[in-house]
Motif scaffolding. Sequence first.
Motif, short mmCIF file in Angstrom:
data_model
loop_
_atom_site.label_atom_id
_atom_site.label_comp_id
_atom_site.label_asym_id
_atom_site.label_seq_id
_atom_site.Cartn_x
_atom_site.Cartn_y
_atom_site.Cartn_z
N LEU A 1 -1.85 -6.42 2.57
CA LEU A 1 -2.95 -5.71 1.90
C LEU A 1 -2.79 -4.20 2.01
CD1 LEU A 1 -6.02 -7.92 2.81
CD2 LEU A 1 -4.76 -7.83 0.67
N ALA A 2 -2.18 -3.72 3.09
CA ALA A 2 -1.94 -2.29 3.22
C ALA A 2 -0.95 -1.82 2.16
CB ALA A 2 -1.42 -1.96 4.62
N LEU A 3 0.02 -2.65 1.83
CA LEU A 3 0.99 -2.27 0.80
C LEU A 3 0.32 -2.16 -0.57
CD1 LEU A 3 4.20 -4.22 1.81
CD2 LEU A 3 3.74 -1.78 2.01
N GLU A 4 -0.55 -3.12 -0.90
CA GLU A 4 -1.22 -3.03 -2.19
C GLU A 4 -2.22 -1.88 -2.21
OE1 GLU A 4 -4.52 -4.36 -3.28
OE2 GLU A 4 -5.21 -5.13 -1.39
N SER A 5 -2.81 -1.59 -1.08
CA SER A 5 -3.71 -0.44 -0.99
C SER A 5 -2.92 0.86 -1.12
CB SER A 5 -4.44 -0.49 0.36
OG SER A 5 -5.34 0.55 0.48
N ALA A 6 -1.71 0.88 -0.58
CA ALA A 6 -0.87 2.08 -0.68
C ALA A 6 -0.46 2.33 -2.14
CB ALA A 6 0.37 1.92 0.19
N LEU A 7 -0.14 1.28 -2.87
CA LEU A 7 0.21 1.45 -4.28
C LEU A 7 -0.97 1.98 -5.07
CD1 LEU A 7 2.37 -1.75 -4.85
CD2 LEU A 7 3.15 0.61 -4.58
N GLY B 1 -0.88 10.23 -1.86
CA GLY B 1 -1.80 9.14 -2.16
C GLY B 1 -1.35 7.82 -1.54
N PHE B 2 -0.03 7.57 -1.59
CA PHE B 2 0.54 6.35 -1.00
C PHE B 2 0.24 6.30 0.49
CE2 PHE B 2 3.89 3.84 0.92
CZ PHE B 2 4.00 2.75 0.07
N TRP B 3 0.48 7.40 1.18
CA TRP B 3 0.28 7.47 2.63
C TRP B 3 -1.18 7.21 3.00
CZ3 TRP B 3 2.19 6.84 7.12
CH2 TRP B 3 1.60 7.39 8.25
N HIS B 4 -2.10 7.86 2.31
CA HIS B 4 -3.51 7.72 2.64
C HIS B 4 -4.04 6.33 2.28
CE1 HIS B 4 -3.08 12.05 3.05
NE2 HIS B 4 -4.15 11.99 3.82
N GLY B 5 -3.58 5.78 1.17
CA GLY B 5 -3.95 4.41 0.82
C GLY B 5 -3.41 3.40 1.83
N LEU B 6 -2.19 3.64 2.31
CA LEU B 6 -1.59 2.76 3.32
C LEU B 6 -2.40 2.78 4.60
CD1 LEU B 6 1.00 1.04 4.02
CD2 LEU B 6 1.86 3.12 5.07
N LEU B 7 -2.78 3.96 5.06
CA LEU B 7 -3.58 4.05 6.29
C LEU B 7 -4.94 3.39 6.13
CD1 LEU B 7 -2.84 7.69 7.50
CD2 LEU B 7 -2.04 5.55 8.50
N ALA B 8 -5.60 3.62 5.00
CA ALA B 8 -6.93 3.02 4.78
C ALA B 8 -6.83 1.50 4.75
CB ALA B 8 -7.53 3.54 3.49
N GLY B 9 -5.83 0.96 4.07
CA GLY B 9 -5.66 -0.49 3.99
C GLY B 9 -5.27 -1.11 5.32
N ALA B 10 -4.41 -0.43 6.06
CA ALA B 10 -3.97 -0.96 7.35
C ALA B 10 -5.11 -1.00 8.35
CB ALA B 10 -2.82 -0.13 7.89
#
Length: 136
Positions: free
Chosen positions: A107-113, A51-60
């Motif tokens: 923002l990618a970090l907060e999306s990853a969390l 989940g962290f990886w996919h959230g990070l990619l989406a946010g980035a």
Amino acid sequence: MTDWRAVIIGFLVTTVLSIVGLAIPGIGQFVAGLVGGFVAGYLAGGGLGRGFWHGLLAGAFGGIVVGVLLALVVALTGWAAGPIGGLLSGVAGIGILLAALLVSFILALESALAGAVGGLFNPRSQSSGRTRRSRR
């Protein structure tokens, strides 16, 4: 393995909510990143790491695309003002792009969390060896 469908859907959710969130600057973009990351992590499933990886990619992706578009708009606007305006807006566009990349990293970090939390909420595990089609 990356589930690009989950990343793209999370990116689209982030983008749409960011546009809607322009009415509440700062808070709207923050919430958009959280929701988009959660969606990407939830759709990918598989727990915290996935989940962290996919959230990070989406946010980035969301931050980088917005940053590039904003820098291009500033550069093209100055280009219409002639050679001196083009030079000044080109320099400003590069500065805006660098600032946008920094903001997209945050923002990618907060999306990853949020994606990690979303990955926990999805009960199906991608590492179980079963594919989506075999679950039907």
